[in-house]
Design a protein around this motif. Structure first.
Motif, PDB file in Angstrom:
ATOM      1  N   PHE A  41       0.179  -6.063   1.962  1.00  0.00           N
ATOM      2  CA  PHE A  41      -1.093  -6.108   2.696  1.00  0.00           C
ATOM      3  C   PHE A  41      -1.703  -7.185   2.630  1.00  0.00           C
ATOM      4  O   PHE A  41      -1.732  -7.945   1.613  1.00  0.00           O
ATOM      5  CB  PHE A  41      -1.545  -4.796   2.680  1.00  0.00           C
ATOM      6  N   SER A  42      -2.333  -7.801   3.618  1.00  0.00           N
ATOM      7  CA  SER A  42      -3.346  -8.926   3.444  1.00  0.00           C
ATOM      8  C   SER A  42      -4.681  -8.620   4.015  1.00  0.00           C
ATOM      9  O   SER A  42      -4.933  -7.847   5.043  1.00  0.00           O
ATOM     10  CB  SER A  42      -2.864  -9.794   4.628  1.00  0.00           C
ATOM     11  N   LEU A  43      -5.709  -8.877   3.199  1.00  0.00           N
ATOM     12  CA  LEU A  43      -7.204  -8.655   3.522  1.00  0.00           C
ATOM     13  C   LEU A  43      -7.738  -9.869   3.308  1.00  0.00           C
ATOM     14  O   LEU A  43      -7.691 -10.348   2.585  1.00  0.00           O
ATOM     15  CB  LEU A  43      -7.711  -7.596   2.533  1.00  0.00           C
ATOM     16  N   LYS A  44      -8.454 -10.127   4.711  1.00  0.00           N
ATOM     17  CA  LYS A  44      -9.492 -11.276   4.946  1.00  0.00           C
ATOM     18  C   LYS A  44     -10.895 -10.842   5.054  1.00  0.00           C
ATOM     19  O   LYS A  44     -11.073  -9.794   6.116  1.00  0.00           O
ATOM     20  CB  LYS A  44      -8.920 -12.056   6.127  1.00  0.00           C
ATOM     21  N   SER A  45     -11.622 -11.054   4.542  1.00  0.00           N
ATOM     22  CA  SER A  45     -13.052 -10.655   4.355  1.00  0.00           C
ATOM     23  C   SER A  45     -14.024 -11.657   3.788  1.00  0.00           C
ATOM     24  O   SER A  45     -13.882 -12.596   3.524  1.00  0.00           O
ATOM     25  CB  SER A  45     -13.385  -9.347   3.712  1.00  0.00           C
ATOM     26  N   SER A  46     -15.383 -11.284   4.589  1.00  0.00           N
ATOM     27  CA  SER A  46     -16.399 -12.310   4.141  1.00  0.00           C
ATOM     28  C   SER A  46     -17.126 -11.858   3.217  1.00  0.00           C
ATOM     29  O   SER A  46     -18.227 -12.464   2.560  1.00  0.00           O
ATOM     30  CB  SER A  46     -17.412 -12.725   5.551  1.00  0.00           C
ATOM     31  N   GLY A  47     -16.709 -10.901   2.613  1.00  0.00           N
ATOM     32  CA  GLY A  47     -17.475 -10.313   1.321  1.00  0.00           C
ATOM     33  C   GLY A  47     -16.392  -9.716   0.488  1.00  0.00           C
ATOM     34  O   GLY A  47     -15.139  -9.600   0.662  1.00  0.00           O
ATOM     35  N   ARG A  48     -16.906  -9.236  -0.655  1.00  0.00           N
ATOM     36  CA  ARG A  48     -15.802  -8.433  -1.641  1.00  0.00           C
ATOM     37  C   ARG A  48     -15.424  -7.334  -1.051  1.00  0.00           C
ATOM     38  O   ARG A  48     -16.057  -6.355  -0.384  1.00  0.00           O
ATOM     39  CB  ARG A  48     -16.728  -8.082  -3.056  1.00  0.00           C
ATOM     40  N   SER A  49     -14.061  -7.058  -1.303  1.00  0.00           N
ATOM     41  CA  SER A  49     -13.418  -5.896  -0.834  1.00  0.00           C
ATOM     42  C   SER A  49     -12.181  -5.297  -1.729  1.00  0.00           C
ATOM     43  O   SER A  49     -11.752  -6.183  -2.454  1.00  0.00           O
ATOM     44  CB  SER A  49     -12.943  -6.384   0.716  1.00  0.00           C
ATOM     45  N   PHE A  50     -11.985  -4.119  -1.602  1.00  0.00           N
ATOM     46  CA  PHE A  50     -10.928  -3.595  -2.293  1.00  0.00           C
ATOM     47  C   PHE A  50      -9.921  -2.696  -1.222  1.00  0.00           C
ATOM     48  O   PHE A  50     -10.416  -2.142  -0.442  1.00  0.00           O
ATOM     49  CB  PHE A  50     -11.415  -2.530  -3.153  1.00  0.00           C
ATOM     50  N   LEU A  51      -8.750  -2.646  -1.475  1.00  0.00           N
ATOM     51  CA  LEU A  51      -7.711  -1.950  -0.702  1.00  0.00           C
ATOM     52  C   LEU A  51      -7.183  -0.962  -1.725  1.00  0.00           C
ATOM     53  O   LEU A  51      -6.549  -1.298  -2.882  1.00  0.00           O
ATOM     54  CB  LEU A  51      -6.702  -2.564   0.021  1.00  0.00           C
ATOM     55  N   LYS A  52      -7.233   0.351  -1.492  1.00  0.00           N
ATOM     56  CA  LYS A  52      -6.372   1.440  -2.487  1.00  0.00           C
ATOM     57  C   LYS A  52      -5.687   2.274  -1.611  1.00  0.00           C
ATOM     58  O   LYS A  52      -6.036   2.709  -0.583  1.00  0.00           O
ATOM     59  CB  LYS A  52      -7.448   2.194  -3.154  1.00  0.00           C
ATOM     60  N   ILE A  53      -4.483   2.513  -1.913  1.00  0.00           N
ATOM     61  CA  ILE A  53      -3.464   3.434  -1.278  1.00  0.00           C
ATOM     62  C   ILE A  53      -3.126   4.562  -2.496  1.00  0.00           C
ATOM     63  O   ILE A  53      -2.622   3.830  -3.328  1.00  0.00           O
ATOM     64  CB  ILE A  53      -2.518   2.676  -0.794  1.00  0.00           C
ATOM     65  N   HIS A  54      -3.352   5.636  -2.258  1.00  0.00           N
ATOM     66  CA  HIS A  54      -3.157   6.737  -3.089  1.00  0.00           C
ATOM     67  C   HIS A  54      -3.994   6.696  -4.413  1.00  0.00           C
ATOM     68  O   HIS A  54      -3.313   6.718  -5.648  1.00  0.00           O
ATOM     69  CB  HIS A  54      -1.536   6.768  -3.381  1.00  0.00           C
ATOM     70  N   GLY A  55      -5.043   5.650  -4.331  1.00  0.00           N
ATOM     71  CA  GLY A  55      -5.847   5.384  -5.666  1.00  0.00           C
ATOM     72  C   GLY A  55      -5.480   4.415  -6.434  1.00  0.00           C
ATOM     73  O   GLY A  55      -6.023   4.129  -7.254  1.00  0.00           O
ATOM     74  N   ALA A  56      -4.258   3.641  -6.119  1.00  0.00           N
ATOM     75  CA  ALA A  56      -3.687   2.435  -6.584  1.00  0.00           C
ATOM     76  C   ALA A  56      -4.416   1.345  -5.968  1.00  0.00           C
ATOM     77  O   ALA A  56      -4.392   1.244  -4.665  1.00  0.00           O
ATOM     78  CB  ALA A  56      -2.212   2.647  -6.555  1.00  0.00           C
ATOM     79  N   ASN A  57      -4.907   0.368  -6.968  1.00  0.00           N
ATOM     80  CA  ASN A  57      -5.441  -0.803  -6.521  1.00  0.00           C
ATOM     81  C   ASN A  57      -4.390  -1.631  -5.874  1.00  0.00           C
ATOM     82  O   ASN A  57      -3.439  -2.271  -6.573  1.00  0.00           O
ATOM     83  CB  ASN A  57      -6.093  -1.312  -7.551  1.00  0.00           C
ATOM     84  N   VAL A  58      -4.272  -1.967  -4.623  1.00  0.00           N
ATOM     85  CA  VAL A  58      -3.393  -2.858  -3.974  1.00  0.00           C
ATOM     86  C   VAL A  58      -4.002  -4.304  -3.724  1.00  0.00           C
ATOM     87  O   VAL A  58      -3.369  -5.157  -4.042  1.00  0.00           O
ATOM     88  CB  VAL A  58      -3.165  -2.270  -2.375  1.00  0.00           C
ATOM     89  N   ILE A  59      -5.138  -4.285  -3.538  1.00  0.00           N
ATOM     90  CA  ILE A  59      -5.948  -5.683  -3.413  1.00  0.00           C
ATOM     91  C   ILE A  59      -7.251  -5.369  -4.118  1.00  0.00           C
ATOM     92  O   ILE A  59      -8.165  -4.421  -3.629  1.00  0.00           O
ATOM     93  CB  ILE A  59      -5.884  -6.063  -1.895  1.00  0.00           C
TER      94      ILE A  59
END
Length: 120
Positions: A41-59
């Protein structure tokens, strides 16, 4: 904490949302994974961000994060629905941007289609 606003959207995006400094936005629901495998997964953002899937930190794009940079993370997923959460904190010094993409061994990097996201 209580949400200020609850709103349904078709996919995680800040488009059409007037963000305010120091507010945190949460997108949560389910993502439908088409085939078993490793997903990046790729996440581009202008602020701080987090990606979690099943509670696991992915980004985890927080400490030392530079607005507009692309952060990546990988996770092994089985075919089917998986709980997903994206946290986004707007930085008033830049544009209001949140883009999520995916890729696997069976397809190249692309925007995740709206029909891959579901809510209860």
């Amino acid at each position: 904490m209580k949400p200020i606003v609850a709103k349904r959207v078709t996919k995680p995006s800040m488009q059409g949302i007037k963000a305010r400094k120091d507010e945190v936005y949460l997108f949560e629901g389910y993502i439908n994974i088409p085939l078993d495998g490793d997903y990046t997964f790729s996440l581009k953002s202008s602020g701080r961000s987090f990606l979690k899937i099943h509670g696991a930190n992915v980004i985890d794009a927080d400490y030392g994060f530079e607005a507009g940079t692309i952060q990546k993370g990988s996770i092994k997923l089985a075919t089917g629905y998986h709980p997903i959460k994206i946290y986004y904190s707007f930085d008033s010094k830049s544009s209001n941007l949140l883009e999520l993409n995916w890729e696997s061994s069976t397809f190249s990097k692309s925007s995740i289609p709206e029909n891959a996201f579901f809510t209860q």
